[in-house]
Design a protein around this motif. Structure first.
Motif, PDB file in Angstrom:
ATOM      1  N   ASN A 157       0.766  -1.244   0.000  1.00  0.00           N
ATOM      2  CA  ASN A 157       0.000   0.000   0.000  1.00  0.00           C
ATOM      3  C   ASN A 157       0.799   1.299   0.000  1.00  0.00           C
ATOM      4  O   ASN A 157       0.228   2.352  -0.246  1.00  0.00           O
ATOM      5  CB  ASN A 157      -0.936   0.034   1.223  1.00  0.00           C
ATOM      6  N   VAL A 158       2.080   1.246   0.314  1.00  0.00           N
ATOM      7  CA  VAL A 158       2.814   2.485   0.539  1.00  0.00           C
ATOM      8  C   VAL A 158       4.096   2.547  -0.294  1.00  0.00           C
ATOM      9  O   VAL A 158       5.042   3.214   0.043  1.00  0.00           O
ATOM     10  CB  VAL A 158       3.133   2.658   2.046  1.00  0.00           C
ATOM     11  N   GLY A 159       4.131   1.843  -1.400  1.00  0.00           N
ATOM     12  CA  GLY A 159       5.293   1.857  -2.272  1.00  0.00           C
ATOM     13  C   GLY A 159       5.285   3.058  -3.196  1.00  0.00           C
ATOM     14  O   GLY A 159       4.532   4.020  -3.004  1.00  0.00           O
ATOM     15  N   VAL A 160       6.116   3.004  -4.215  1.00  0.00           N
ATOM     16  CA  VAL A 160       6.203   4.103  -5.168  1.00  0.00           C
ATOM     17  C   VAL A 160       4.864   4.311  -5.872  1.00  0.00           C
ATOM     18  O   VAL A 160       4.410   5.435  -6.046  1.00  0.00           O
ATOM     19  CB  VAL A 160       7.326   3.842  -6.197  1.00  0.00           C
ATOM     20  N   VAL A 161       4.207   3.235  -6.261  1.00  0.00           N
ATOM     21  CA  VAL A 161       2.890   3.324  -6.890  1.00  0.00           C
ATOM     22  C   VAL A 161       1.846   3.134  -5.794  1.00  0.00           C
ATOM     23  O   VAL A 161       1.718   2.052  -5.229  1.00  0.00           O
ATOM     24  CB  VAL A 161       2.711   2.254  -7.990  1.00  0.00           C
ATOM     25  N   ARG A 162       1.132   4.209  -5.480  1.00  0.00           N
ATOM     26  CA  ARG A 162       0.147   4.148  -4.397  1.00  0.00           C
ATOM     27  C   ARG A 162      -1.041   5.021  -4.742  1.00  0.00           C
ATOM     28  O   ARG A 162      -0.951   5.908  -5.570  1.00  0.00           O
ATOM     29  CB  ARG A 162       0.779   4.562  -3.084  1.00  0.00           C
ATOM     30  N   THR A 163      -2.147   4.754  -4.072  1.00  0.00           N
ATOM     31  CA  THR A 163      -3.373   5.511  -4.314  1.00  0.00           C
ATOM     32  C   THR A 163      -3.902   6.010  -2.975  1.00  0.00           C
ATOM     33  O   THR A 163      -3.543   5.470  -1.920  1.00  0.00           O
ATOM     34  CB  THR A 163      -4.450   4.616  -4.963  1.00  0.00           C
ATOM     35  N   PRO A 164      -4.772   7.001  -3.008  1.00  0.00           N
ATOM     36  CA  PRO A 164      -5.365   7.470  -1.751  1.00  0.00           C
ATOM     37  C   PRO A 164      -6.080   6.355  -0.988  1.00  0.00           C
ATOM     38  O   PRO A 164      -5.993   6.293   0.242  1.00  0.00           O
ATOM     39  CB  PRO A 164      -6.341   8.563  -2.204  1.00  0.00           C
ATOM     40  N   SER A 165      -6.763   5.471  -1.690  1.00  0.00           N
ATOM     41  CA  SER A 165      -7.483   4.401  -0.990  1.00  0.00           C
ATOM     42  C   SER A 165      -6.505   3.417  -0.337  1.00  0.00           C
ATOM     43  O   SER A 165      -6.748   2.941   0.773  1.00  0.00           O
ATOM     44  CB  SER A 165      -8.438   3.669  -1.931  1.00  0.00           C
ATOM     45  N   LYS A 166      -5.384   3.119  -1.023  1.00  0.00           N
ATOM     46  CA  LYS A 166      -4.390   2.220  -0.422  1.00  0.00           C
ATOM     47  C   LYS A 166      -3.721   2.881   0.784  1.00  0.00           C
ATOM     48  O   LYS A 166      -3.474   2.226   1.796  1.00  0.00           O
ATOM     49  CB  LYS A 166      -3.329   1.829  -1.450  1.00  0.00           C
ATOM     50  N   LEU A 167      -3.443   4.170   0.678  1.00  0.00           N
ATOM     51  CA  LEU A 167      -2.833   4.868   1.814  1.00  0.00           C
ATOM     52  C   LEU A 167      -3.788   4.911   3.009  1.00  0.00           C
ATOM     53  O   LEU A 167      -3.370   4.723   4.152  1.00  0.00           O
ATOM     54  CB  LEU A 167      -2.423   6.286   1.409  1.00  0.00           C
TER      55      LEU A 167
END
Length: 155
Positions: free
Chosen positions: A117-127
């Motif tokens: 969830n917190v890698g280089v590719v992330r989204t508001p929902s994953k964060l």
């Protein structure tokens, strides 16, 4: 000098040196992971190390005093928490395998959350999901710590 907040946030700290991800530099972006931080760590780490070494040479007495104070503060903290002796440290591992297992599971879960969830590719929902999951992990880690302190007789 390094800033825990950034150069425009008014947070410069004298004799605090950082490189790589800890420095939050913009060479490859403010929060880049993996190989790009290796470059920053090597290039700027060398520069920060040389600058810090010069500061130590120029202020040897002050540095020695600060190191002694830090060492004393760490020893006081460890003695209050019951972790200051090797006897206590070994009893934690030997006497409470269940707590060690639970802590290992929490660490594994933490790594999965960060990876997913917190890698280089992330989204508001994953964060958002990560924040919620991390809060639950923090509560469980606090519970494990308190349980361990209680079973070790630490106040």
């Amino acid at each position: 000098l390094a800033s825990p907040m950034g150069p425009n946030d008014g947070g410069w700290v004298r004799n605090l040196y950082a490189a790589g991800e800890a420095a939050r530099t913009g060479l490859h972006g403010g929060n880049r992971l993996a190989s790009t931080s290796l470059l920053e760590g090597l290039v700027f780490g060398s520069s920060a190390g040389e600058t810090a070494a010069g500061a130590v040479e120029d202020n040897a007495d002050e540095v020695a005093e600060a190191a002694a104070e830090a060492r004393s503060a760490i020893e006081r903290r460890l003695s209050r928490s019951g972790c200051g002796s090797s006897e206590t440290d070994s009893s934690v591992v030997d006497g409470d395998e269940e707590a060690v297992r639970e802590a290992t599971v929490l660490l594994s879960h933490l790594k999965s959350i960060m990876w997913d969830n917190v890698g280089v590719v992330r989204t508001p929902s994953k964060l958002s999901a990560a924040v919620s999951d991390l809060a639950a992990i923090r509560e469980e880690a606090d519970r494990l710590w308190e349980d361990r302190r209680g079973s070790a007789g630490v106040e």
